[in-house]
Scaffold this motif. Sequence first.
Motif, PDB file in Angstrom:
ATOM      1  N   ALA A  56       1.212  -1.500   0.226  1.00 21.51           N
ATOM      2  CA  ALA A  56      -0.347  -0.174  -0.316  1.00 21.51           C
ATOM      3  C   ALA A  56       0.607   1.490   0.072  1.00 21.51           C
ATOM      4  O   ALA A  56       0.601   2.388  -0.981  1.00 21.51           O
ATOM      5  CB  ALA A  56      -0.919   0.111   1.268  1.00 21.51           C
ATOM      6  N   ILE A  57       1.644   1.051   0.807  1.00 24.68           N
ATOM      7  CA  ILE A  57       2.568   2.564   1.063  1.00 24.68           C
ATOM      8  C   ILE A  57       3.769   2.729  -0.732  1.00 24.68           C
ATOM      9  O   ILE A  57       3.910   3.290  -1.277  1.00 24.68           O
ATOM     10  CB  ILE A  57       3.846   2.311   1.607  1.00 24.68           C
ATOM     11  N   GLU A  59       2.443   1.459  -3.552  1.00 30.42           N
ATOM     12  CA  GLU A  59       1.928   2.248  -4.519  1.00 30.42           C
ATOM     13  C   GLU A  59       1.256   3.648  -4.381  1.00 30.42           C
ATOM     14  O   GLU A  59       1.184   4.182  -5.024  1.00 30.42           O
ATOM     15  CB  GLU A  59       0.258   1.684  -4.236  1.00 30.42           C
ATOM     16  N   ARG A  60       1.022   3.571  -3.116  1.00 29.94           N
ATOM     17  CA  ARG A  60       1.289   5.626  -2.766  1.00 29.94           C
ATOM     18  C   ARG A  60       2.629   6.236  -3.870  1.00 29.94           C
ATOM     19  O   ARG A  60       2.061   7.623  -3.553  1.00 29.94           O
ATOM     20  CB  ARG A  60       1.136   5.915  -1.522  1.00 29.94           C
ATOM     21  N   LEU A  61       3.480   5.767  -3.049  1.00 26.55           N
ATOM     22  CA  LEU A  61       4.446   6.256  -3.286  1.00 26.55           C
ATOM     23  C   LEU A  61       4.487   6.464  -5.198  1.00 26.55           C
ATOM     24  O   LEU A  61       5.525   7.607  -5.730  1.00 26.55           O
ATOM     25  CB  LEU A  61       5.973   6.012  -3.113  1.00 26.55           C
ATOM     26  N   ASP A  62       4.297   5.486  -6.137  1.00 26.85           N
ATOM     27  CA  ASP A  62       4.196   5.338  -6.556  1.00 26.85           C
ATOM     28  C   ASP A  62       3.621   5.914  -7.772  1.00 26.85           C
ATOM     29  O   ASP A  62       3.464   6.496  -8.686  1.00 26.85           O
ATOM     30  CB  ASP A  62       4.044   3.819  -7.876  1.00 26.85           C
ATOM     31  N   ALA A  63       2.468   6.999  -7.477  1.00 28.20           N
ATOM     32  CA  ALA A  63       1.592   7.867  -7.664  1.00 28.20           C
ATOM     33  C   ALA A  63       2.194   9.175  -7.369  1.00 28.20           C
ATOM     34  O   ALA A  63       1.801   9.969  -8.141  1.00 28.20           O
ATOM     35  CB  ALA A  63      -0.164   7.517  -6.828  1.00 28.20           C
ATOM     36  N   VAL A  64       3.378   9.695  -6.664  1.00 28.38           N
ATOM     37  CA  VAL A  64       3.973  10.498  -6.819  1.00 28.38           C
ATOM     38  C   VAL A  64       4.898  10.500  -7.656  1.00 28.38           C
ATOM     39  O   VAL A  64       5.343  11.594  -7.847  1.00 28.38           O
ATOM     40  CB  VAL A  64       4.263  10.570  -5.082  1.00 28.38           C
TER      41      VAL A  64
END
Length: 74
Positions: A56-57, A59-64
Amino acid sequence: MIAIIARKNLWLSISGLMVVCAVGALLLWQLKLGIDFTGGSLLELTYTSARPSHVAIQERLDAVDMKEVEMKDS
């Protein structure tokens, strides 16, 4: 002591050879620089509730759209 001073050219030559070898080794193999010299940021997180999973972490970093991210547990 007099024997050392009498052979100063020998000792200076040995010292100079060692310096040349050291500089040559640095040029040939180079230094592996850490984050202190290459730049970068360190971000520490604390959670008030349960910590999310690594997936989950990530995935959020990939979005940034960060280039290189390394996660470590402490």
